[in-house]
Design a protein around this motif. Structure first.
Motif, PDB file in Angstrom:
ATOM      1  N   VAL A  87       1.614   6.694  -7.003  1.00 62.28           N
ATOM      2  CA  VAL A  87       0.526   7.583  -7.390  1.00 62.28           C
ATOM      3  C   VAL A  87       0.929   9.033  -7.154  1.00 62.28           C
ATOM      4  O   VAL A  87       0.683   9.906  -7.980  1.00 62.28           O
ATOM      5  N   LEU A  88       1.581   9.306  -6.033  1.00 65.23           N
ATOM      6  CA  LEU A  88       1.984  10.675  -5.704  1.00 65.23           C
ATOM      7  C   LEU A  88       3.083  11.195  -6.639  1.00 65.23           C
ATOM      8  O   LEU A  88       3.197  12.393  -6.853  1.00 65.23           O
TER       9      LEU A  88
ATOM     10  N   GLU B 180       0.832  -1.209   0.000  1.00 65.33           N
ATOM     11  CA  GLU B 180       0.000   0.000   0.000  1.00 65.33           C
ATOM     12  C   GLU B 180       0.864   1.255   0.000  1.00 65.33           C
ATOM     13  O   GLU B 180       0.590   2.214  -0.717  1.00 65.33           O
ATOM     14  N   VAL B 181       1.937   1.257   0.782  1.00 64.40           N
ATOM     15  CA  VAL B 181       2.832   2.420   0.846  1.00 64.40           C
ATOM     16  C   VAL B 181       3.488   2.655  -0.508  1.00 64.40           C
ATOM     17  O   VAL B 181       3.527   3.784  -1.012  1.00 64.40           O
TER      18      VAL B 181
ATOM     19  N   THR C  67       2.436   1.681  -3.467  1.00 60.91           N
ATOM     20  CA  THR C  67       1.421   2.084  -4.433  1.00 60.91           C
ATOM     21  C   THR C  67       1.082   3.563  -4.253  1.00 60.91           C
ATOM     22  O   THR C  67       0.964   4.319  -5.222  1.00 60.91           O
ATOM     23  N   THR C  68       0.957   4.000  -3.018  1.00 57.07           N
ATOM     24  CA  THR C  68       0.662   5.409  -2.736  1.00 57.07           C
ATOM     25  C   THR C  68       1.794   6.293  -3.220  1.00 57.07           C
ATOM     26  O   THR C  68       1.560   7.351  -3.812  1.00 57.07           O
ATOM     27  N   GLU C  69       3.046   5.896  -3.005  1.00 59.63           N
ATOM     28  CA  GLU C  69       4.198   6.662  -3.460  1.00 59.63           C
ATOM     29  C   GLU C  69       4.194   6.795  -4.979  1.00 59.63           C
ATOM     30  O   GLU C  69       4.460   7.871  -5.526  1.00 59.63           O
TER      31      GLU C  69
END
Length: 88
Positions: free
Chosen positions: A84-85, A77-78, A80-82
């Motif tokens: 996207v950002l 999750e971390v 994937t979030t990185e």
């Protein structure tokens, strides 16, 4: 996630079976092994023979069945979030 002895698979019954070196008795799984009285962090947890367990010691975190999967999911999750950002 299940909590059980990694040696004999005994599952704690929610009772206050563990005693810290300071004398406090509590359910170690309510605090992830930290004594609520003196705040000592216990790295190992003994299985409880008088409640049906085997009397063996194991690393406290090894009692949490499925913990590895939860950590893997959080890491994914971390990342994937990185990603996207970082997209323009």
């Amino acid at each position: 996630m299940k909590i059980r002895c990694p040696k004999c698979a005994w599952e704690p019954d929610g009772g206050e079976h563990w005693q810290c070196h300071c004398g406090h008795i509590w359910n170690t799984f309510e605090t992830i092994g930290r004594c609520p009285a003196c705040h000592h962090q216990h790295e190992y947890t003994q299985c409880v023979p008088h409640a049906g367990g085997c009397d063996k010691h194991s690393p406290h975190l090894d009692w949490y069945e499925g913990l590895d999967k939860i950590v893997e999911e959080l890491i994914e999750e971390v990342f994937t979030t990185e990603e996207v950002l970082q997209q323009p």
